[in-house]
Structures are given as C-alpha cells and as structure tokens.
Scaffold this motif. Structure first.
Motif, PDB file in Angstrom:
ATOM      1  N   ASP A  97       0.741  -1.277  -0.018  1.00 16.78           N
ATOM      2  CA  ASP A  97      -0.136  -0.121  -0.012  1.00 16.78           C
ATOM      3  C   ASP A  97       0.977   1.142  -0.048  1.00 16.78           C
ATOM      4  N   ALA A 100      -2.495   6.847   0.304  1.00 11.23           N
ATOM      5  CA  ALA A 100      -3.863   7.755  -0.253  1.00 11.23           C
ATOM      6  C   ALA A 100      -3.351   8.679  -1.220  1.00 11.23           C
ATOM      7  N   ASP A 101      -2.305   9.053  -1.292  1.00 12.76           N
ATOM      8  CA  ASP A 101      -1.673   9.677  -2.444  1.00 12.76           C
ATOM      9  C   ASP A 101      -1.533   9.118  -3.841  1.00 12.76           C
ATOM     10  N   PRO A 103      -3.589   6.275  -5.367  1.00 14.23           N
ATOM     11  CA  PRO A 103      -4.800   5.457  -5.393  1.00 14.23           C
ATOM     12  C   PRO A 103      -4.694   4.308  -6.276  1.00 14.23           C
ATOM     13  N   ARG A 106      -2.761   0.881  -3.825  1.00 15.96           N
ATOM     14  CA  ARG A 106      -3.333   0.558  -2.505  1.00 15.96           C
ATOM     15  C   ARG A 106      -3.055  -0.841  -2.152  1.00 15.96           C
ATOM     16  N   ASN A 110     -10.413  -1.549  -4.499  1.00 18.24           N
ATOM     17  CA  ASN A 110     -11.272  -0.253  -3.972  1.00 18.24           C
ATOM     18  C   ASN A 110     -12.643  -0.284  -3.849  1.00 18.24           C
TER      19      ASN A 110
END
Length: 543
Positions: A97, A100-101, A103, A106, A110
């Motif tokens: 992962d 969040a920067d 996407p 990850r 999602n």
C-alpha cells in the motif's frame, strides 16, 4: 390411432419448444484461473503434458488464440474481478500500500469498483469462490465482504499441502485450521478448491439459483509440489532439454493450426545455458524440476475432470459456461537456476521454481515471460465450454479475435442479463473497460470500442487492431503487426511513423487516466530484447 397421433404431435412440439425454453434460462458460470501457466503448457495449446480434460473442453468448445492477461498475478485477479484495469481497481502492482496519495497502488480492491460477485448476485446468482484470493486479504478485503455468498480462500497461495509454510485457509471469512474436520483429510490444494467448488454448487442448486463460481487455482505457481506418484510419471522425459522441447511445442502449435507457420520462433534468451553445455547432474536436476511442474499441471487437469464429472452428475453441465484462463505467462523467476530445495523436491516441505530455461518452453512461441508485456508475458490459454450455448459447428474451433481479462466482467453481465451499476453501497463506480466475449462464442464480432492496454513494473504495451506498441522498461517503443508477426521479430516503428505516433498518444492518455506511475526497479537477469533480435539468425528458430 388418434391418441397415438396426438401423443406424437405433442412430443414433437415439446422437442421443438424445449431447447428454446432451455436457452432462455440463465446459464451457470464458472471462471477458472490458473496461476503461472504458460501459453504452451496444455496439450491443446501445443504442450506434451497430458491434459485430456482441458483438451476435451477445447474440442467441445472454443479456444481463444489471443487471450491476454496483465502479466502478473495480483493485477490480473483485480482486473478479472472488477472489469476495470488493475490500476483503476487499486492494484497497479502487488499488495504493498503506497498510501492515499497513490490510489492506483493501494494493494487492495477499492470501493470505486464492483466485483463479478456483487454484480451477479444482483442478477439472482448464488456466488461462490474457492482458491487463491490475493487482492487485499491483509487489508481486510475478503471474498465474503466483496459479494461472495460462499468462499474457501487462501490469502495469497504459496502452498499445496496442509503442512506448507504458507498454508492458511478461510471458510466464509473465518480462519479454519488446516486439519479441521470441515476439510478433507490429507488434502491437496488443487483438489480442495474443486471439492469446495462443488459443495458450493450444491448449495446453489438447493436454493434453486443459477451459480457463478470463481475457481482460482494456485497451480502451477511455485513452490511446485505434487504427489510422488504423479511426479514419477514424468521423470526422464525432459532430458532432451529446453531447446528441443521448445522446438517440439512450436511445431505442434503449427500442426494444430494454433499459430501461423509464417511466425518464426524467436531466438532463445542468450542468458539461458545451452542444454548440451550442462553436466549430467545438472541435466538430471533440471529434468526433475520440469517433471514436478508437469505433475502439478497434470493434477490441475485431473481436477478439471473432477469438476466436469461433478457438473454432469448434477445435471447442470450443459448449461454451465466454463471459462479457463491463466493469470500471466510462464514464470522465469528467480532466473537461470530456478530453485530446487528440500530433502525431497516436490514434497510439502520443498521449494521448487521452474526457472528461465523451462519458462522459454512454457511461453512458446513468444518472447518473454511473467512480468513482461511482450507476448510471452501476457498471452494465456483461453478455453470456453458451453454445450447449451455454443453451436456444435463451433466445437474445436479457434477464435482469433483478441480478448483480455478485463472482458470477463462484461461477458458475465451479458450472460446473466445483469445490471452493471453506476453507484454501489453509496460509492460511484467506474464504467466497465472490457467488452463482452459472448458474441465470439458463436463466431460473431466482439464489439470492442477501445484498444487494450498494459503497464506492469514499467513494462508497457497497447494493442489496437492488428498493431501492438510495446516496450520493456529499459527499451524504446517497438511496433509490431501481430497478425503477421505475433512473435514480435520485425519492428515497424520507423516504417509506420503515423501509426506509432497515434498509439503512443493513446497509451500516454490511458497511462494518465488510470493513474499509473513510474516503476523504479528492473530485473538484472533479464536482457535487452532488441539487441538479441538484431543478432545474426534472430528471425530463425533459435538454433
């Protein structure tokens, strides 16, 4: 007399109506994914390993000659499950992962994508999964919370026996011990996945629902392990070496009509040692590695036979669509030597990797292997069986239209008359990227509106019609007419500048749209394809 006549008329009327009524019933669907299986490893794709059950499915169904994956395990599973490119599903690489920067990286599915289970469940299907998951278990993403009514899954594979170092199982989201009474005694994973698949099918039939089963094998992924009685059948059969095996597979592929005779067999990777340069001990070692690999594939094929027999006994085989594919090309990891560890290589405590020499044969007739976007890394067998839906005139035929793992979602939506959502659980859902393959089952055109794209570890490609633009991370772009030259030996980049320019622009737009990012590693044991292709005799058969 009148009574007999009326009875005859009624029987004839029923005979005419029954097929129509039957064809209107939603088909059951089974998607089978093999792991690290090369393009040429099955008998019906040119291999010498006996795979009678898969061969029989091919002879009574349709074989895709251009079925593509994403070149790697996790991304292929993500694309198969969601119908969008793996970056869009959150798994642009593997399970790490990046935060969040990032996407697209990850390491888990999602919530801007839906799974085939979530979609098919909405169409009234009983949804089940057995096998290797590998799309975010460690982040809390399980089959049981992504739409599957029933599941027996391994977080990431890496075992065949209960005593394996990575052997962990989860039944409907709950961990079970490897010696649980809920499991067969002394299980072998390939058989276990099929066993539970049939158990879940029984539950679907009890509920009088059509079923969708995702059967995700870990075979023939390392650590290669199989029962000794299976391995012994193959020992000594590979002492001829990888060059000879590769040539034999190539010739069989031509004889089958699978490939065009004008496609030349590329030169073997120069990093691979010539078989005749090896010592007798080395030859024996490599022969045993390939024997174990063959045994794993043979056992995989047996499980397919068990599945088909189970479907027939339950009276549901004819109206079950079976789609068999692989997640990437043959596996050359960790390089030239392969791996051959343990007191008894092939048993539950051993570690065996196929290695680069045999991977050359696994990917016949193509360049490269798993990880890479040349044809060897992204080409898979693609077998479809559906007695009630594929006309007998198509039995044993080759389907030469390109297909991709992203097409499975669209195909299932089409088969199940399902609705693909724009929102799900309060989240906006990305549109499907693939096209339904159902028309191809009967020989009709696939309605593909966009090119097919690849990016993995900086290796990249786009296929648009007959043209394929491709490059390894360390290479410049190359352009091939894959209808005339699918073994990628005659670079057309400089000869077709307008085509090349358009494809580069399309690729760059896609790369940005899916959020792909630069990859910062390369494989030291790999080599520059362009250099090898330019060597004398590069367009020959590798001798």
């Amino acid at each position: 007399m009148l009574k007999q006549y009326m009875t005859s008329v009624l029987l004839m009327a029923f005979a005419c109506l029954a097929p129509a009524a039957f064809s209107q019933k939603k088909p059951n669907v089974i998607v089978i994914l093999a792991d690290d299986l090369g393009y040429a490893d099955l008998g019906c794709y040119g291999g010498e390993i006996p795979t009678p059950n898969l061969d029989k499915l091919a002879q009574s169904g349709v074989r895709f000659t251009n079925f593509y994956n994403t070149a790697r395990c996790c991304p292929t599973r993500a694309a198969l499950l969601t119908g969008v490119y793996s970056h869009q599903a959150g798994i642009g690489h593997m399970m790490d992962d990046k935060g969040a920067d990032h996407p697209a990286y990850r390491g888990q599915l999602n919530h801007n994508s839906v799974t085939i289970a979530e979609v098919m469940k909405g169409a009234g299907y009983f949804t089940a999964m057995s096998g290797k998951w590998h799309v975010g278990h460690q982040h809390g993403v399980y089959p049981s919370n992504r739409g599957f009514d029933r599941s027996l899954h391994a977080p990431a594979g890496g075992f065949y026996y209960a005593g394996g170092n990575n052997a962990k199982l989860f039944l409907n989201g709950q961990e079970v011990t490897n010696d649980s009474t809920a499991l067969p005694k002394d299980w072998y994973s390939t058989d276990l996945w099929t066993n539970y698949g049939l158990r879940f099918i029984d539950e679907a039939l009890a509920e009088k629902k059509p079923f969708m089963l995702y059967l995700a094998h870990n075979a023939p992924h390392f650590p290669l392990q199989a029962p000794e009685e299976d391995i012994v059948k193959f020992r000594g059969k590979y002492l001829k070496g990888w060059e000879k095996l590769r040539q034999e597979r190539y010739e069989k592929q031509i004889k089958l009509g699978l490939i065009d005779p004008s496609w030349k067999l590329p030169p073997i990777n120069p990093n691979v040692k010539r078989w005749d340069s090896l010592s007798d001990d080395e030859k024996k070692r490599y022969d045993d590695i390939m024997a174990i690999y063959a045994a794993v594939i043979s056992r995989l094929d047996k499980s397919i036979g068990d599945l088909v027999d189970g479907l027939k006994k339950r009276g549901v085989f004819d109206n079950t669509v079976i789609l068999f594919v692989s997640d990437n090309g043959g596996n050359a990891e960790p390089g030239i030597e392969g791996r051959y560890q343990g007191d008894k290589p092939g048993n539950a405590k051993s570690t065996v990797f196929l290695g680069q020499g045999w991977a050359e044969a696994a990917c016949t007739p193509f360049w490269a292997y798993k990880h890479h976007t040349h044809e060897g890394g992204i080409s898979s067998p693609g077998i479809v069986s559906w007695p009630a839906g594929i006309p007998t005139s198509r039995n044993g035929k080759f389907e030469r239209q390109p297909a991709h793992i992203i097409d499975i979602m669209a195909t299932l939506v089409d088969l199940g008359n399902a609705g693909y959502p724009t929102t799900y659980a309060g989240q906006p859902i990305q549109p499907m990227e693939g096209a339904s393959l159902k028309p191809a089952f009967t020989g009709k055109p696939i309605n593909r509106k966009n090119p097919i794209f690849w990016e993995h570890e900086g290796n990249r490609a786009i296929r648009d019609g007959k043209w394929k633009l491709v490059a390894e991370k360390t290479e410049k772009w190359q352009l091939y007419d894959v209808e005339q030259d699918r073994t990628e030996l005659n670079d057309q980049f400089d000869k077709q500048p307008d085509v090349a320019k358009k494809l580069v622009a399309k690729y760059e737009a896609w790369y940005k749209r899916v959020g792909a990012e630069e990859y910062d590693k390369t494989f030291k044991w790999f080599y520059d394809y362009n250099k090898a292709k330019q060597e004398p005799g590069a367009a020959g058969n590798g001798k």
